[in-house]
Design a protein around this motif. Sequence first.
Motif, PDB file in Angstrom:
ATOM      1  N   PRO A 214     -37.664-128.632  48.127  1.00 40.28           N
ATOM      2  CA  PRO A 214     -37.831-129.609  47.043  1.00 40.28           C
ATOM      3  C   PRO A 214     -36.514-129.868  46.307  1.00 40.28           C
ATOM      4  O   PRO A 214     -35.514-129.200  46.561  1.00 40.28           O
ATOM      5  CB  PRO A 214     -38.802-128.879  46.111  1.00 40.28           C
ATOM      6  CG  PRO A 214     -38.372-127.438  46.231  1.00 40.28           C
ATOM      7  CD  PRO A 214     -37.973-127.265  47.683  1.00 40.28           C
ATOM      8  N   VAL A 215     -36.544-130.822  45.362  1.00 41.23           N
ATOM      9  CA  VAL A 215     -35.447-131.038  44.417  1.00 41.23           C
ATOM     10  C   VAL A 215     -35.805-130.266  43.151  1.00 41.23           C
ATOM     11  O   VAL A 215     -36.860-130.497  42.556  1.00 41.23           O
ATOM     12  CB  VAL A 215     -35.271-132.538  44.089  1.00 41.23           C
ATOM     13  CG1 VAL A 215     -34.218-132.718  42.993  1.00 41.23           C
ATOM     14  CG2 VAL A 215     -34.879-133.325  45.338  1.00 41.23           C
ATOM     15  N   MET A 216     -34.958-129.360  42.743  1.00 37.67           N
ATOM     16  CA  MET A 216     -35.222-128.571  41.547  1.00 37.67           C
ATOM     17  C   MET A 216     -34.948-129.403  40.297  1.00 37.67           C
ATOM     18  O   MET A 216     -33.987-130.169  40.253  1.00 37.67           O
ATOM     19  CB  MET A 216     -34.358-127.311  41.526  1.00 37.67           C
ATOM     20  CG  MET A 216     -34.537-126.417  42.743  1.00 37.67           C
ATOM     21  SD  MET A 216     -36.287-125.970  43.031  1.00 37.67           S
ATOM     22  CE  MET A 216     -36.651-125.048  41.510  1.00 37.67           C
ATOM     23  N   PHE A 217     -35.814-129.258  39.305  1.00 41.16           N
ATOM     24  CA  PHE A 217     -35.686-130.047  38.079  1.00 41.16           C
ATOM     25  C   PHE A 217     -35.664-129.151  36.848  1.00 41.16           C
ATOM     26  O   PHE A 217     -36.443-128.198  36.739  1.00 41.16           O
ATOM     27  CB  PHE A 217     -36.857-131.028  37.959  1.00 41.16           C
ATOM     28  CG  PHE A 217     -36.905-131.730  36.618  1.00 41.16           C
ATOM     29  CD1 PHE A 217     -36.081-132.802  36.358  1.00 41.16           C
ATOM     30  CD2 PHE A 217     -37.777-131.292  35.617  1.00 41.16           C
ATOM     31  CE1 PHE A 217     -36.114-133.446  35.124  1.00 41.16           C
ATOM     32  CE2 PHE A 217     -37.824-131.934  34.382  1.00 41.16           C
ATOM     33  CZ  PHE A 217     -36.981-133.008  34.138  1.00 41.16           C
ATOM     34  N   THR A 218     -34.750-129.464  35.920  1.00 35.81           N
ATOM     35  CA  THR A 218     -34.697-128.786  34.631  1.00 35.81           C
ATOM     36  C   THR A 218     -34.550-129.849  33.552  1.00 35.81           C
ATOM     37  O   THR A 218     -33.701-130.743  33.671  1.00 35.81           O
ATOM     38  CB  THR A 218     -33.501-127.817  34.542  1.00 35.81           C
ATOM     39  OG1 THR A 218     -33.573-126.867  35.598  1.00 35.81           O
ATOM     40  CG2 THR A 218     -33.503-127.079  33.202  1.00 35.81           C
ATOM     41  N   SER A 230     -38.724-126.081  33.775  1.00 40.99           N
ATOM     42  CA  SER A 230     -38.253-126.363  35.119  1.00 40.99           C
ATOM     43  C   SER A 230     -39.433-126.641  36.034  1.00 40.99           C
ATOM     44  O   SER A 230     -40.577-126.286  35.745  1.00 40.99           O
ATOM     45  CB  SER A 230     -37.428-125.193  35.662  1.00 40.99           C
ATOM     46  OG  SER A 230     -38.205-124.001  35.690  1.00 40.99           O
ATOM     47  N   GLY A 231     -39.135-127.288  37.130  1.00 40.70           N
ATOM     48  CA  GLY A 231     -40.187-127.622  38.085  1.00 40.70           C
ATOM     49  C   GLY A 231     -39.577-128.095  39.383  1.00 40.70           C
ATOM     50  O   GLY A 231     -38.368-127.980  39.589  1.00 40.70           O
ATOM     51  N   GLU A 232     -40.384-128.632  40.249  1.00 44.62           N
ATOM     52  CA  GLU A 232     -39.922-129.108  41.540  1.00 44.62           C
ATOM     53  C   GLU A 232     -40.403-130.533  41.766  1.00 44.62           C
ATOM     54  O   GLU A 232     -41.490-130.908  41.344  1.00 44.62           O
ATOM     55  CB  GLU A 232     -40.454-128.215  42.668  1.00 44.62           C
ATOM     56  CG  GLU A 232     -39.984-126.774  42.576  1.00 44.62           C
ATOM     57  CD  GLU A 232     -40.553-125.927  43.701  1.00 44.62           C
ATOM     58  OE1 GLU A 232     -41.466-126.418  44.410  1.00 44.62           O
ATOM     59  OE2 GLU A 232     -40.089-124.790  43.874  1.00 44.62           O
ATOM     60  N   THR A 292     -30.103-131.813  45.615  1.00 44.01           N
ATOM     61  CA  THR A 292     -30.797-130.543  45.539  1.00 44.01           C
ATOM     62  C   THR A 292     -31.332-130.224  44.140  1.00 44.01           C
ATOM     63  O   THR A 292     -32.248-129.417  43.995  1.00 44.01           O
ATOM     64  CB  THR A 292     -29.890-129.385  45.978  1.00 44.01           C
ATOM     65  OG1 THR A 292     -28.738-129.332  45.110  1.00 44.01           O
ATOM     66  CG2 THR A 292     -29.437-129.572  47.423  1.00 44.01           C
ATOM     67  N   ALA A 293     -30.748-130.846  43.116  1.00 45.75           N
ATOM     68  CA  ALA A 293     -31.182-130.525  41.754  1.00 45.75           C
ATOM     69  C   ALA A 293     -30.909-131.676  40.811  1.00 45.75           C
ATOM     70  O   ALA A 293     -29.936-132.439  40.972  1.00 45.75           O
ATOM     71  CB  ALA A 293     -30.489-129.262  41.252  1.00 45.75           C
ATOM     72  N   SER A 295     -30.920-132.298  36.501  1.00 49.86           N
ATOM     73  CA  SER A 295     -31.015-131.613  35.220  1.00 49.86           C
ATOM     74  C   SER A 295     -30.746-132.581  34.086  1.00 49.86           C
ATOM     75  O   SER A 295     -29.845-133.418  34.183  1.00 49.86           O
ATOM     76  CB  SER A 295     -30.007-130.464  35.165  1.00 49.86           C
ATOM     77  OG  SER A 295     -30.018-129.822  33.897  1.00 49.86           O
TER      78      SER A 295
END
Length: 296
Positions: A214-218, A230-232, A292-293, A295
């Motif tokens: 997944p793409v990491m989220f903050t 945070s989540g995905e 990949t992320a 934020s």
Amino acid sequence: MTPGSLLVDKKHGIMKKGVVFVFATCLLMATWTTGCSDKKPVAADSTAVDSTLFADTAVADTMDQLIAEQQMPKAADELFDDFIFNFAANRKLQMNRIKFPLKIVDGEEVEYVKKGQWEMEHFFMEQGYYTLIFDNMKQMDVVKDTSINNVVIEKVYLTEKKVKKYMFNRINGRWMLTSIQTNAMIHNTNASFLAFYQRFATDQDFQLESLNNPVMFTGPDPDDDFSTMSGEIAPETWPAFAPELPSDFIYNIMYGQKYTEGNQKIFVMRGIANGMEMELTFKRIDGDWKLTALSE
């Protein structure tokens, strides 16, 4: 959809649309602060001016005249960010901080622009935010380095595939624009990433193909102003939440950081006056760039 509009709904475990990423300029009509970056507060007796005013030439000229009457604090020369926001807004200061005749190189063509030929350059002030590219998180600390004496502002024309570089040098403690160079984007150290980014920002199908799973989220917690969460983001949910990204041109400020081709790039969108920021982390996986992320 605007940048920074992704939020995680922890009650339902899904991503949803949320707070709009609002950008504002920090052109001051009354009293200058020493800068408007690094989340610094604007002076209480100053007035922030909406960037859309630049669409009206008469208004912009009046603004320039009012701003030109103000003196830039000497401390603003210590940190480049403080200097450049003053330089981009104050016509009188800008004219005094350019080494005329200014050498301008475009490919193999060279010309020297005299003071009377120069047109006011507002840089990213007209859009109310600016973009930065870093190789890693540690590299981002260079923004606060007061010892640097050479900075380059790149204006990357993504569709035209060229890069205009504004070369600034600190001479006798004073930042000066000393030359401008324009070259084909292919010669830029970030050429591979820039070519990828242009397609990523304009081609939805390609954007989906370029998501890590997944793409990491903050980001901020919608239920608590003082907390983050945070989540995905799974590829199948991305189209509903993808942020709008600049695709015609972007800016990048090189505070002396040395780029490498590398396998990671951090693309930052930073509001000029409101402290808002969004970071997209891309990594090269098996030869292909992937997001990949994200934020906020």
